[in-house]
Design an enzyme around this catalytic site. Structure first.
Site, PDB file in Angstrom:
ATOM      1  N   ASP A 289      13.155  -3.914  -1.410  1.00  0.00           N
ATOM      2  CA  ASP A 289      12.030  -3.880  -0.334  1.00  0.00           C
ATOM      3  C   ASP A 289      12.005  -2.412   0.123  1.00  0.00           C
ATOM      4  O   ASP A 289      12.857  -1.676   0.291  1.00  0.00           O
ATOM      5  CB  ASP A 289      12.501  -4.603   1.092  1.00  0.00           C
ATOM      6  CG  ASP A 289      11.524  -4.560   2.110  1.00  0.00           C
ATOM      7  OD1 ASP A 289      10.691  -3.621   2.318  1.00  0.00           O
ATOM      8  OD2 ASP A 289      11.582  -5.513   3.058  1.00  0.00           O
ATOM      9  N   HIS A 308      -3.121   0.886   2.360  1.00  0.00           N
ATOM     10  CA  HIS A 308      -4.080   0.345   3.189  1.00  0.00           C
ATOM     11  C   HIS A 308      -3.723  -1.071   3.890  1.00  0.00           C
ATOM     12  O   HIS A 308      -4.438  -1.547   4.783  1.00  0.00           O
ATOM     13  CB  HIS A 308      -5.367   0.043   2.583  1.00  0.00           C
ATOM     14  CG  HIS A 308      -5.370  -1.078   1.356  1.00  0.00           C
ATOM     15  ND1 HIS A 308      -6.535  -1.464   0.741  1.00  0.00           N
ATOM     16  CD2 HIS A 308      -4.580  -1.895   0.882  1.00  0.00           C
ATOM     17  CE1 HIS A 308      -5.981  -2.305   0.025  1.00  0.00           C
ATOM     18  NE2 HIS A 308      -4.804  -2.774   0.032  1.00  0.00           N
ATOM     19  N   ASN A 355     -11.960  -5.953   6.037  1.00  0.00           N
ATOM     20  CA  ASN A 355     -11.183  -7.013   5.367  1.00  0.00           C
ATOM     21  C   ASN A 355      -9.623  -6.814   5.749  1.00  0.00           C
ATOM     22  O   ASN A 355      -9.015  -7.512   5.870  1.00  0.00           O
ATOM     23  CB  ASN A 355     -11.298  -6.859   3.560  1.00  0.00           C
ATOM     24  CG  ASN A 355     -10.633  -8.043   3.361  1.00  0.00           C
ATOM     25  OD1 ASN A 355     -10.948  -9.294   3.596  1.00  0.00           O
ATOM     26  ND2 ASN A 355      -9.530  -7.949   2.244  1.00  0.00           N
TER      27      ASN A 355
END
Length: 398
Positions: A289, A308, A355
């Site tokens: 991770d 993003h 989005n």
């Protein structure tokens, strides 16, 4: 109505009906229209397509004609009958046998993104993603909605592979990366899918004299009727061996580099179970991770479509971790769709930013916004290049 008013009304109508265009494209992909036409020996009639795909004949005709108007299909008349075939666009981007197919991404958009966008107004009111209301998934669990089943996870990974099959080369050649022999692709576990892909085997029933084909991989175990005798083709094995799609392209462009693809354990597991991983020792997978675990040491870290997804605080946290792991003189390559400095365009990037609102915690950013984030983490020698396609490239050094 004046000519100017007529123009604006037509434009408004186009905007309002845009969702219908998307659904025509999504439905044709889901039904397998472009795949069937890609593997058929020639153009097919409505009856042949409807029978082969298990659809209503009169409904299929409406869908096909809409696809023709959208230049997704072409049609020719023979003896008063319409025969449909793929256009160059559908052959290159909408058939799964094409190396640049975008089918999985389109199906992901149809099954996940489209539903979130139905709650855009609420997302604007709340300022947060709509996973809880759309899929019953807590808003902070970004990838639980995307990975809500094994099939959805595989499809999303395949969708990212498709993105880089088209956009990978432009972002990886924006700067000379041969200076960085040891590369780490963070979150780059989307791989090329390995599958036994059976093309339609066209045969003729000896009793009924009606042609049929044995089912391709997306219609396993079914037998579909087609209205005219057709020739027999053969079994093809598609084993598009590769690691993370971007890593594979990086190696092809810079054959002297060694690449570690660093991604979550479940992503690596799915990659190993469903995709053909590379035998090349220059690409390897490592589980972890990137917000918690120690990052692999590298000369260059690639973050493609990663930042993003996250708010500035999370981005800064990740960038600081990358800076600490990066070798002196090393760098970071950020691949994102960049907004213009005044944020007035490009329109596609503005839509992508919306989005991010309905699906993530993040946003699309300007180059100066990324410059500030990278500088605060310690990076210097900031450069960016607009590639002229969807994704742009930023390079900074330690």
């Amino acid at each position: 109505m004046s000519s100017s008013e007529d123009h604006w009304y037509r434009l408004l109508t186009d905007y309002a009906n845009g969702f219908m265009v998307s659904q025509v494209l999504f439905a044709a992909c889901e039904l397998g229209v472009f795949d069937l036409l890609a593997e058929a020996p020639g153009p097919l009639t409505v009856a042949a397509l409807a029978a082969a795909l298990g659809a209503s004949c009169h409904a299929m005709e409406r869908l096909l004609d809409a696809c023709v108007s959208l230049k997704l299909l072409k049609v020719e008349m023979r003896g008063g009958r319409a025969f449909y075939g793929n256009t160059e666009m559908s052959r290159v981007y909408l058939s799964r046998v094409s190396p640049t197919s975008q089918c999985s991404m389109l199906l992901y958009m149809a099954r996940t993104t489209y539903h979130c966008w139905g709650r855009l107004a609420q997302a604007v009111r709340e300022g947060r993603n709509q996973y809880l209301h759309t899929f019953g998934v807590p808003a902070e669990e970004l990838f639980t909605a995307i990975y809500r089943s094994e099939g959805e996870r595989v499809q999303f990974m395949q969708a990212l592979r498709e993105v880089w099959s088209v956009s990978g080369r432009s972002v990886l050649t924006a700067f000379d990366l041969s200076l960085f022999p040891l590369v780490c692709d963070l979150g780059g576990g989307a791989c090329r899918q390995s599958r036994h892909h059976q093309q339609q085997t066209w045969q003729k029933d000896p009793v009924s004299q009606v042609a049929f084909f044995t089912s391709p991989w997306w219609m396993e175990g079914e037998r579909r009727l087609v209205g005219s005798p057709l020739r027999v083709t053969h079994l093809v094995h598609f084993a598009a061996g590769g690691a993370g799609a971007l890593a594979e392209q990086c190696l092809s462009l810079y054959p002297g580099c060694h690449i570690t693809v660093f991604d979550l354990p479940e992503v690596v597991r799915v990659a190993k179970e469903h995709f053909s991983l590379p035998g090349d020792e220059q690409i390897r997978f490592q589980e972890g991770d990137f917000f918690k675990d120690r990052l692999p040491e590298a000369d260059l870290y690639i973050l493609a479509r990663i930042l993003h997804d996250w708010a500035d605080g999370k981005c800064s946290q990740l960038l600081e971790r990358v800076y600490q792991s990066c070798k002196p003189g090393g760098g970071i390559l950020v691949i994102e769709s960049l907004l213009d400095e005044d944020r007035r365009g490009p329109l596609l990037t503005q839509l992508y930013s919306l989005n991010m609102l309905v699906q993530t915690e993040g946003q699309e950013r300007t180059s100066s916004h990324y410059h500030a984030l990278l500088s605060s983490a310690g990076f210097r020698d900031f450069q960016f290049k607009k590639t002229g396609v969807i994704y742009d490239a930023i390079l900074a050094r330690k």
